[in-house]
Scaffold this motif. Structure first.
Motif, mmCIF file in Angstrom:
data_model
loop_
_atom_site.group_PDB
_atom_site.id
_atom_site.type_symbol
_atom_site.label_atom_id
_atom_site.label_comp_id
_atom_site.label_asym_id
_atom_site.label_seq_id
_atom_site.Cartn_x
_atom_site.Cartn_y
_atom_site.Cartn_z
ATOM 1 N N GLN A 594 33.395 41.556 50.345
ATOM 2 C CA GLN A 594 33.618 40.261 51.004
ATOM 3 C C GLN A 594 34.562 39.388 50.185
ATOM 4 O O GLN A 594 35.489 38.767 50.728
ATOM 5 C CB GLN A 594 32.284 39.537 51.203
ATOM 6 N N LYS A 598 38.321 38.215 51.290
ATOM 7 C CA LYS A 598 38.603 36.779 51.356
ATOM 8 C C LYS A 598 39.855 36.441 50.550
ATOM 9 O O LYS A 598 40.730 35.696 51.015
ATOM 10 C CB LYS A 598 37.401 35.992 50.831
ATOM 11 N N GLN A 599 39.965 36.997 49.339
ATOM 12 C CA GLN A 599 41.141 36.714 48.513
ATOM 13 C C GLN A 599 42.392 37.339 49.110
ATOM 14 O O GLN A 599 43.477 36.758 49.044
ATOM 15 C CB GLN A 599 40.908 37.227 47.081
ATOM 16 N N SER A 601 43.013 37.722 52.241
ATOM 17 C CA SER A 601 43.401 36.866 53.369
ATOM 18 C C SER A 601 44.105 35.615 52.857
ATOM 19 O O SER A 601 45.116 35.162 53.429
ATOM 20 C CB SER A 601 42.164 36.481 54.182
ATOM 21 N N GLU A 602 43.578 35.046 51.772
ATOM 22 C CA GLU A 602 44.183 33.833 51.200
ATOM 23 C C GLU A 602 45.578 34.131 50.659
ATOM 24 O O GLU A 602 46.503 33.333 50.822
ATOM 25 C CB GLU A 602 43.283 33.285 50.090
#
Length: 605
Positions: A594, A598-599, A601-602
């Motif tokens: 996860q 998330k990173q 995507s950022e």
């Protein structure tokens, strides 16, 4: 000595006992096992006593010289000296008094400066020994004020209390004795009454002024703190265009200081005028009494001038007493704050039987470690991690999960509150702090440099290193070529906190000094998270090279930097929720996956 109320430099709300402070200061002036110091103190006090005896006798020569010059004076008076001889004797006595006082200062100078140096270095060393918990709750400006004022307070007391106040009391008693012997009890009564009223007035008004001074110095401390805070955060001020805001904020504090300082000046004027009224009244009263007895033939003109000389010897020190009473009291309080600081216990200390850490391979183990900065908010809750010698283990997790806390516990900024943390089977609480710190090299997220040269900052890793070793460390950190491109090379000043260097350059200097330290265990505490991607890649290469053959614990925020770690430990809310290699953790589709997604995507955004 009565208890002293809190005033400007007393940064807590306790009252300070003057006698306690003086007892703490005495060992610095009269140290055990330092015979030469005690010898100098005794000689200085002996010379001081001689100066006071000469001062009390000097007016007699003055009187005899005046009587010898009077129309009915004797051509040969005291010690068979004529008027010229008595005048010369008077001048010689004055000169001897000054000479003895200067000799006293010269003899005592080495003792006084040694005491100041010992106290300053003891305080400085103790501040560095205090725990991280203490330092993060203290304001640097306030702490430096305590140290600065405390050392100045000692200097003041050495100068005025030891060599002025004590001898002043002795001199007043000797003068009272001379007045009793040469004249009568009435003169002594007037002098004693004058001194009593003067001291009572001075103390009462000073007590009132202390409250005003307290307010003034509170504002002074506040303004000083705001100035230091603003200058330390110079870049942030610039980023937000907050120069005017900071100036207004500082001016607001200085405005309050100005108001309190004006009140202090007014109260000082009142104190000085009141003291002058009392001193002048006593002087005039004694002189009137002497003048009447000269007119009646009981006293000579020489007696009149002798009384005047004695009164001057009394009034001048009293003026001195009035001006320094508050400072003496303040010095005692300032010293009290410093001694309170010296009494502040160190949270993390060596055990009495602590041994040197012996590093065989550098294996690090956390066994059911528990820790809380605040008892009501636990951070680590039974964490167990085994890092084998030469292994690279990364610790990741969301903010507040406890990953950086592990680094602080390893370096023993704090002690675990439960479980144990060992290196090669040795509990870090059982070994000396010096040996523990020598075994661990830390590359923090934000490398802070000293306001000195690049050479000094690299050599900080091992101050005794040769020039060749410093250059070799710089080459390993890939900063050598950059340093050579600078006009002054390794002698280039980096500025306060290294502000003259870029983030990547500072980080490379930090890596170079850690390489120079050559520790068996390496702690990378988010060492590249504050850098841009290109700089980060370059520094990551250097960090990997530096980690070869060492036990490496990496505390990471950016997961891409630790994908090649031997093992990744995932923390969440003080617990280990996952651990394994990068690919295996991604395959589990758990918390690590996860965080990775998330990173990613950022970064894509």
């Amino acid at each position: 000595m009565r208890r002293l109320s809190k005033t400007d430099a007393n940064l807590n709300n306790d009252r300070v006992q003057g006698m306690r402070v003086l007892r703490r200061a005495v060992p610095y002036l009269w140290p055990d096992g330092q015979a030469w110091v005690k010898r100098r103190v005794v000689i200085a006090l002996t010379v001081l006593l001689a100066a006071k005896l000469i001062a009390v006798v000097t007016p007699i020569f003055y009187k005899q010289a005046v009587d010898a010059l009077s129309p009915d004076g004797s051509p040969a008076t005291f010690l068979a000296l004529g008027a010229v001889g008595l005048t010369l004797a008077y001048g010689m006595a004055r000169l001897m008094e000054v000479g003895f006082n200067q000799l006293r200062d010269a003899i005592f100078a080495k003792v006084g400066q040694r005491a100041l140096r010992r106290l300053a270095i003891e305080t400085f060393t103790h501040i560095h020994r205090l725990s991280m918990r203490y330092h993060i709750t203290r304001k640097t400006g306030g702490l430096s004020r305590i140290m600065e004022r405390g050392v100045k307070g000692v200097e003041f007391l050495l100068r005025f209390l030891v060599f002025n106040m004590g001898p002043l009391m002795l001199q007043l008693l000797m003068i009272a004795g001379m007045l009793m012997y040469l004249f009568d009890i009435r003169y002594v009564a007037v002098v004693v009454l004058t001194i009593g009223l003067y001291i009572a007035f001075t103390f009462r008004v000073t007590e009132w002024r202390v409250k005003i001074r307290k307010k003034m110095n509170e504002q002074d401390t506040d303004a000083n703190q705001k100035a230091i805070d603003s200058l330390l955060n110079f870049e942030t001020v610039k980023y937000f265009g907050a120069e005017k805001w900071e100036a207004d904020r500082y001016d607001g504090a200085m405005t309050q200081y100005e108001k309190a300082a004006i009140k202090t000046s007014y109260s000082l004027a009142f104190l000085n005028f009141g003291q002058s009224v009392l001193i002048t009244s006593g002087l005039v009263a004694v002189m009137v009494m002497a003048a009447m007895e000269v007119q009646s033939g009981v006293l000579t003109v020489g007696d009149f001038v002798m009384v005047n000389a004695y009164m001057i010897q009394i009034t001048m020190p009293l003026n001195f007493l009035g001006s320094v009473y508050r400072e003496i009291r303040q010095a005692l309080i300032d010293m009290g704050d410093m001694f309170d600081l010296l009494d502040q216990p160190s949270e993390v200390t060596d055990k009495p039987d602590a041994t040197e850490l012996v590093v065989n391979g550098g294996a690090v183990s956390l066994n059911a470690v528990e820790f809380a900065y605040d008892a009501e908010r636990p951070i680590l809750k039974g964490v167990s991690i085994d890092v084998a010698a030469g292994e690279t283990v990364a610790i990741v997790g969301s903010s507040g999960s406890g990953k950086s806390t592990i680094g602080r516990l390893l370096f023993r900024f704090y002690d675990v509150t439960g479980g144990a943390l060992t290196i090669d089977g040795q509990d870090v609480r059982d070994v000396t702090l010096d040996s523990l710190h020598a075994a661990i090299g830390v590359v923090p997220q934000d490398t802070v440099l000293f306001n000195d040269t690049i050479r000094y900052n690299i050599a900080y890793g091992r101050p005794e290193a040769s020039e060749a070793e410093i250059v070799e460390a710089a080459k390993a950190a890939q900063i050598h070529d950059f340093v050579l491109s600078l006009p002054k090379g390794y002698d280039t000043q980096v500025g306060e906190r290294g502000l003259k260097l870029s983030g990547g350059e500072k980080q490379r200097v930090g890596i170079a000094r850690t390489i120079l330290k050559n520790p068996p265990i390496l702690l990378l505490d988010e060492a590249t998270s504050a850098l841009d991607t290109e700089t980060e890649r370059g520094i990551q290469t250097q960090l990997r090279a530096m980690g070869q053959g060492r036990t490496v614990i990496t505390i990471a925020h950016r997961l891409s930097t630790i994908a090649d770690a031997d093992r990744i430990v995932v923390l969440e809310d003080g617990h280990i929720v996952e651990q394994g290699r990068h690919d295996a953790l991604l395959a589990q589709s758990g918390r690590y996956a996860q965080l990775w997604q998330k990173q990613a995507s950022e970064d894509a955004a």
